[in-house]
Write an enzyme that holds these catalytic residues in place. Sequence first.
Site, PDB file in Angstrom:
ATOM      1  N   HIS A   1       4.670  -6.086  -2.247  1.00 10.88           N
ATOM      2  CA  HIS A   1       4.986  -5.902  -0.830  1.00 10.88           C
ATOM      3  C   HIS A   1       6.429  -6.292  -0.518  1.00 10.88           C
ATOM      4  CE1 HIS A   1       4.650 -10.289  -0.183  1.00 10.88           C
ATOM      5  NE2 HIS A   1       3.605 -10.228  -0.979  1.00 10.88           N
ATOM      6  N   ASP A   2       7.031  -5.540   0.384  1.00 11.36           N
ATOM      7  CA  ASP A   2       8.378  -5.817   0.902  1.00 11.36           C
ATOM      8  C   ASP A   2       9.477  -5.647  -0.141  1.00 11.36           C
ATOM      9  OD1 ASP A   2       7.504  -6.820   3.655  1.00 11.36           O
ATOM     10  OD2 ASP A   2       6.425  -8.189   2.326  1.00 11.36           O
TER      11      ASP A   2
ATOM     12  N   GLY B   1       6.683  -9.536  -4.785  1.00 10.15           N
ATOM     13  CA  GLY B   1       7.060  -9.316  -3.397  1.00 10.15           C
ATOM     14  C   GLY B   1       8.500  -9.691  -3.094  1.00 10.15           C
TER      15      GLY B   1
END
Length: 205
Positions: free
Chosen positions: A61-62, A79
């Site tokens: 994520h991100d 992440g």
Amino acid sequence: HSAVGTIPQDLKFAGEHVELIIGDNNTIREFTLLNPGTEGGGSITKIGNGNLLMGYVHLGHDVIIGDNCILANGATLAGHVELGNHVVIGGLTPIHQFVHIGDFAMIGGASALSQDIPPFCLAEGNRANLRGLNLTGLRRAMPRDEINALKAAYRELFEEGNPLQEVADKILEKTSSKKVKQLCEFIKTSKRGIPFTRTKTNEDK
């Protein structure tokens, strides 16, 4: 056969609106896993243009990826990792969360990376350490005078024994090379540190 935009692997995720943005002309191969962002990281995972994600690549994520990057089979980005443009990540290489990797950097296969890698550099090993400039990539992309300027800056930064931040400041005061400035600014803003040991290389050959 890929999982694209499924729920992010973050225990804090509570169903809020998040995004995975994929640019143009990307090649995404079998069994890749591409997570969207989370609220704590801006809610966006973003992939630029012209990238190659080989089989079993994982993007947490991100994650932010620039343009024209190559991630070989089994590369695993945790992440909040950020890649610049024209970055190459070798196969079976895990990258720790929040690591930044600069433009034209290359990470050797089966490495393990927990710190930032400046632009134009080559790193490999477990844990990954700087091994010099990514000369193969640079020779394909920029003129000899820019490469020579980067060689001189690399020697001064990583081989001469002076404090890294101080050397970066001194180089910024005197250089006219945009690429050298980019290298030094990356070093000055690194949050996870740069992995290197002060050993002589073959950069001046």
